[in-house]
Design an enzyme around this catalytic site. Structure first.
Site, short mmCIF file in Angstrom:
data_model
loop_
_atom_site.label_atom_id
_atom_site.label_comp_id
_atom_site.label_asym_id
_atom_site.label_seq_id
_atom_site.Cartn_x
_atom_site.Cartn_y
_atom_site.Cartn_z
CE LYS A 29 -2.04 -0.71 3.94
NZ LYS A 29 -1.29 -1.89 4.39
NE ARG A 104 -3.02 -0.51 10.26
CZ ARG A 104 -1.89 0.11 9.92
NH1 ARG A 104 -1.91 1.25 9.28
NH2 ARG A 104 -0.74 -0.41 10.24
NE ARG A 143 8.49 -3.11 5.63
CZ ARG A 143 7.23 -2.68 5.77
NH1 ARG A 143 6.49 -2.45 4.70
NH2 ARG A 143 6.70 -2.51 6.96
NE ARG A 173 7.88 -0.16 9.94
CZ ARG A 173 6.74 -0.01 9.27
NH1 ARG A 173 6.73 0.56 8.08
NH2 ARG A 173 5.59 -0.38 9.80
NE ARG A 184 3.23 -4.31 11.20
CZ ARG A 184 4.17 -4.15 10.27
NH1 ARG A 184 5.31 -4.77 10.34
NH2 ARG A 184 3.95 -3.33 9.25
#
Ligand code: AMP
Length: 228
Positions: A29, A104, A143, A173, A184
């Site tokens: 996204k 969310r 990532r 992160r 998540r």
């Protein structure tokens, strides 16, 4: 529904467009939103970016949000609705916004709907990025993110200089660590997936996008869906 119309009727206001990007973390996204924003000339708003900047600056908002974010939990709805309202009322978003990760939970969707109706705006399109969980775990755990621009990269290790030569360094992160990723995804299925049903139930203009494929292919599908 308030008098301003449905949550997602196609806009007749050619120069104004609010697009909600929905989908699990890692579905693309953020990067697709960036390109959609550039292509349409409408700025992107990502609550995750706003929150990470606040954490970095050590502001009150950042201090409040940090522990939720590190665990991969959601920041409280009232905090998020405050960020969205301030942004949508600012001149930056006068022509609309590409909302990335902004909605969310169902209360956030309801809050955004009420807020946009109040200021004479509305959500025009909801793009639902679809991808299997197994692919997401691989994507997110590989990532790294530039600590300066927050741009994500794959296949590069933490500590490497940002390939964009912006002076930033790539970092992992905290919420891209395996435990946080699993949380998540759990949070996404429990709290964010119902948002899609909420928009469908409202008769919104919901467009489903196959988010698996090359960046260009997914972008072409997404842009066509916005313009559909
Ligand atoms: P993101 O960059 O969109 O993956 O967001 C990173 C983290 O920021 C999330 O895991 C949440 O902790 C928090 N966050 C961002 N946007 C929201 C939102 N709309 N509602 C609740 N928490 C959010």
């Amino acid at each position: 529904m308030p008098a301003s119309g449905s949550a997602g009727a196609t806009s007749s206001r050619a120069s104004e467009l609010i697009v909600v990007l929905l989908g699990p973390p890692g579905a693309g996204k953020g990067t697709q939103g960036e390109r959609i924003a550039a292509s349409l000339g409408i700025p992107k708003l990502a609550t995750g970016d706003v929150l990470r900047a606040a954490v970095k600056e050590g502001t009150k908002l950042g201090l409040e949000a940090k522990s939720f974010m590190d665990r991969g939990d959601l920041v409280p709805d009232a905090v998020i609705l405050g960020i969205i309202k301030e942004a949508l009322l600012s001149p930056t978003y006068a022509n609309g916004a590409i909302l990335d990760g902004v909605v969310r939970t169902v209360p956030q969707a309801e809050g955004l709907h009420a807020m946009t109706a109040e200021i004479g705006k509305r959500v025009d399109v909801v793009l639902d990025f679809q991808i299997a969980d197994e692919l997401l775990v691989t994507r997110l755990s590989g990532r790294t993110t530039c600590d300066k621009t927050q741009k994500p990269f794959t296949g590069l290790e933490p500590g490497a200089p940002c390939p964009d030569d912006c002076g930033g360094t790539l970092v992992r992160r905290k919420d891209d660590e395996p435990d946080a990723i699993r949380n998540r995804l759990k949070v996404y299925h429990a709290q964010t997936k119902p948002v899609l049903d909420w928009y469908v139930g409202q008769g919104a203009n919901v467009q489903h996008i196959d988010a698996v494929g090359s960046f260009d292919d997914v972008f072409t599908r997404a842009l066509a869906a916005v313009r559909a």
